[in-house]
Design a protein around this motif. Structure first.
Motif, mmCIF file in Angstrom:
data_model
loop_
_atom_site.group_PDB
_atom_site.id
_atom_site.type_symbol
_atom_site.label_atom_id
_atom_site.label_comp_id
_atom_site.label_asym_id
_atom_site.label_seq_id
_atom_site.Cartn_x
_atom_site.Cartn_y
_atom_site.Cartn_z
ATOM 1 N N LEU A 1 0.988 -1.203 -0.063
ATOM 2 C CA LEU A 1 -0.092 -0.078 -0.109
ATOM 3 C C LEU A 1 0.824 1.121 -0.165
ATOM 4 O O LEU A 1 0.467 2.272 -0.658
ATOM 5 C CB LEU A 1 -1.028 -0.013 1.338
ATOM 6 N N GLN A 2 2.169 1.358 0.658
ATOM 7 C CA GLN A 2 2.819 2.380 0.687
ATOM 8 C C GLN A 2 4.217 2.217 0.663
ATOM 9 O O GLN A 2 4.672 0.735 1.120
ATOM 10 C CB GLN A 2 2.618 3.067 1.822
ATOM 11 N N ASP A 3 5.041 2.645 0.075
ATOM 12 C CA ASP A 3 6.451 2.446 -0.171
ATOM 13 C C ASP A 3 7.351 3.791 -0.175
ATOM 14 O O ASP A 3 7.063 4.687 -1.019
ATOM 15 C CB ASP A 3 6.806 1.728 -1.853
ATOM 16 N N ARG A 4 8.288 3.873 0.642
ATOM 17 C CA ARG A 4 9.098 5.162 0.693
ATOM 18 C C ARG A 4 8.382 6.268 1.160
ATOM 19 O O ARG A 4 8.564 7.321 0.609
ATOM 20 C CB ARG A 4 9.904 5.211 -0.444
ATOM 21 N N CYS A 5 7.289 6.100 1.976
ATOM 22 C CA CYS A 5 6.332 7.392 2.233
ATOM 23 C C CYS A 5 5.406 7.578 1.010
ATOM 24 O O CYS A 5 4.789 8.588 0.942
ATOM 25 C CB CYS A 5 7.108 8.451 2.790
ATOM 26 N N GLU A 6 5.346 7.007 0.024
ATOM 27 C CA GLU A 6 4.300 7.193 -1.123
ATOM 28 C C GLU A 6 3.500 6.203 -1.209
ATOM 29 O O GLU A 6 3.677 4.844 -1.312
ATOM 30 C CB GLU A 6 5.354 7.194 -2.362
ATOM 31 N N TRP A 7 2.272 6.426 -1.728
ATOM 32 C CA TRP A 7 1.090 5.688 -1.739
ATOM 33 C C TRP A 7 1.155 4.816 -3.209
ATOM 34 O O TRP A 7 1.435 5.379 -4.022
ATOM 35 C CB TRP A 7 -0.298 6.288 -1.316
ATOM 36 N N GLU A 8 0.815 3.574 -2.932
ATOM 37 C CA GLU A 8 0.776 2.753 -4.317
ATOM 38 C C GLU A 8 -0.621 3.030 -4.953
ATOM 39 O O GLU A 8 -1.591 2.466 -4.333
ATOM 40 C CB GLU A 8 1.032 1.345 -4.227
ATOM 41 N N THR A 9 -0.741 4.160 -5.655
ATOM 42 C CA THR A 9 -2.098 4.356 -5.973
ATOM 43 C C THR A 9 -3.314 3.263 -6.340
ATOM 44 O O THR A 9 -4.374 3.373 -5.935
ATOM 45 C CB THR A 9 -2.041 5.447 -7.191
ATOM 46 N N THR A 10 -2.715 2.499 -7.274
ATOM 47 C CA THR A 10 -3.730 1.202 -7.768
ATOM 48 C C THR A 10 -4.183 0.496 -6.584
ATOM 49 O O THR A 10 -5.016 0.412 -6.429
ATOM 50 C CB THR A 10 -2.917 0.288 -8.678
ATOM 51 N N ASN A 11 -3.280 0.073 -5.583
ATOM 52 C CA ASN A 11 -3.633 -0.872 -4.674
ATOM 53 C C ASN A 11 -4.397 0.022 -3.469
ATOM 54 O O ASN A 11 -5.211 -0.728 -2.804
ATOM 55 C CB ASN A 11 -2.361 -1.561 -3.991
ATOM 56 N N ILE A 12 -3.993 1.170 -3.130
ATOM 57 C CA ILE A 12 -4.824 1.685 -1.869
ATOM 58 C C ILE A 12 -6.250 1.883 -2.478
ATOM 59 O O ILE A 12 -7.268 2.097 -1.511
ATOM 60 C CB ILE A 12 -4.284 3.173 -1.556
ATOM 61 N N ALA A 13 -6.511 1.949 -3.804
ATOM 62 C CA ALA A 13 -8.095 2.226 -4.301
ATOM 63 C C ALA A 13 -8.461 0.981 -3.876
ATOM 64 O O ALA A 13 -10.247 0.950 -3.769
ATOM 65 C CB ALA A 13 -8.011 2.459 -5.779
ATOM 66 N N LEU A 14 -8.078 -0.265 -3.691
ATOM 67 C CA LEU A 14 -8.764 -1.421 -3.526
ATOM 68 C C LEU A 14 -8.907 -1.587 -1.909
ATOM 69 O O LEU A 14 -9.845 -2.486 -1.444
ATOM 70 C CB LEU A 14 -7.874 -2.678 -3.809
#
Length: 433
Positions: free
Chosen positions: A209-222
């Motif tokens: 869901l998050q990597d290096r303080c950045e959200w993984e846009t595709t997965n957080i929508a799920l």
């Protein structure tokens, strides 16, 4: 995979205030001593065209730790005609000090220096176990497990109290036969994602869901409810992901090599009294709805002894609670700086750091991490790129990213060139169970 994986401290100060240089072990691995080209005392940048920054992997060959010798990640630095230009290491250090008050990031600066000197901190704590860190900031409390309810982790107790929401959202996703198509790198194994993860085996898998303080846009929508809870909790997170461990499998003893980013686990669907994590000399069993906080710079291992049941946990990798916000932001600056070592890249990293610091100064100083804003602050501002967008925006972005036809390849997207070359804090860093 974190600047944190190549990040260590130049001096080790013991509890009585004396420097104990015997705790620092500079080792030569079976891989080339690649970091020398970036060393503070090395050649001027004019002679450096292609340099390497050593990250990850075993450096000492300790038998109890899994993984092959460390590898080197190539980073390109433009050549210069000036023989008097300072070394690349000095340029990074100066950029760090220009972005912050010097006194506020002294420990980060010293940590950078030791990294570039290829150092390693190693200590066997009496009755606690062995701690090994090449990514080391001095003065931080070191113990294998921390008391979740001791007052340092209110954000985790908040997640505990809402664990059923997170669990139910995960179960709903697992029941979706199209999950792999909808998400990005869904349940990818460490061995698929990294070339130095043999000790993890093929049966430990993640959904990020998050990597290096950045959200993984595709997965957080799920997983909008989970993201909302983490955001509301003001978790000082660096990475967030679900982790699955197959029955009758485990991860061999190893260390994360990083003492300033800790690891929290929240049990979601775990086999009762059959799955555990040993950190240092202490072993704890996962329980549903119960959090665990560990310093995974201590040698640690895991096992799922169930014969039939997968183990699912939510993992949050987070800043050590004794790091100041300036220090957190200083390490984030180094994430960015090692992603793009050009003059323009360093200037951009400085600008982002200053913007984050300014934003942070407007927040409540009660413990909010650098990676989150309040839920109502949905749109990230300049220099603050880690906040999740609204649910509607996430769904729209995820839809736009889908291919026009055919099955989406279930493989993690490569980062943009500006952030991948330094291989800063990555998706499957060592120790993320």
């Amino acid at each position: 995979r974190a600047f944190a994986h190549a990040h260590a401290h130049a001096r080790v100060t013991s509890a009585d205030g004396f420097t104990d240089s015997s705790q620092i072990v500079a080792m030569v691995s079976t891989a080339p001593r690649a970091v020398s080209a970036l060393c503070v005392r090395s050649k001027p940048a004019s002679s450096v065209k292609r340099t390497h920054f050593a990250v990850g992997g075993s450096k000492t060959g300790v038998k109890s730790r899994a993984g092959p010798p460390r590898r080197s990640v190539g980073v390109t630095r433009a050549s210069s005609s000036s023989s008097d230009e300072p070394s690349l290491g000095l340029q990074i250090e100066q950029a760090l000090l220009d972005a912050f008050p010097t006194s506020a990031v002294e420990r980060v600066r010293d940590s950078l220096r030791f990294t570039l000197g290829d150092g390693e901190y190693k200590k066997n704590h009496l009755d606690l176990g062995e701690q090994i860190a090449t990514s080391y900031i001095a003065g931080l409390t070191a113990k294998p497990y921390w008391d979740v309810h001791g007052g340092d982790f209110p954000w985790l107790t908040y997640l505990e109290s809402n664990h059923e929401v997170i669990r139910d959202e995960l179960k709903a996703a697992l029941a979706d036969p199209l999950l792999a198509q909808k998400g990005n790198a869904v349940w990818v194994s460490a061995t698929e994602a990294r070339d130095d993860a043999a000790g993890y085996g093929p049966d430990w898998r993640t959904l990020v869901l998050q990597d290096r303080c950045e959200w993984e846009t595709t997965n957080i929508a799920l997983f909008p409810k989970t993201v909302e809870l983490i955001t509301q909790a003001n978790a000082p997170s660096v990475e967030v992901f679900f982790a699955k461990q197959a029955p009758s499998t485990g991860i061999k003893p190893h260390t994360d090599f990083t003492n300033f980013i800790m690891t929290a686990h929240l049990g979601l669907d775990v086999p009762s009294q059959k799955s555990w994590m040993k950190v240092g000399t202490e072993t704890k069993y996962w329980e549903n709805g119960v959090g665990m906080c560990a310093d995974t710079s201590f040698v640690h291992s895991t096992s799922n002894e169930s014969l039939t049941q997968d183990r699912y946990v939510l993992i949050v990798r987070f800043w050590h609670p004794e790091l100041t916000k300036h220090e957190q932001n200083g390490v984030r600056f180094l994430f960015d700086a090692f992603g793009d070592l050009s003059d323009e890249g360093l200037a951009k990293a400085q600008g982002s750091a200053r913007a984050r610091t300014k934003t942070d100064e407007t927040r409540d100083e009660s413990g909010s991490g650098l990676c989150f804003k309040n839920p109502e602050d949905a749109n990230p501002k300049e220099g603050s790129d880690s906040e999740p967008a609204s649910r509607e925006e996430n769904s729209k972005q995820a839809h736009e990213k889908k291919p026009s036809g055919g099955r989406k390849k279930n493989k993690r997207d490569k980062r943009k060139a500006s952030s991948s070359s330094g291989d800063a804090l990555g998706l499957l860093a060592k120790g993320m169970k």
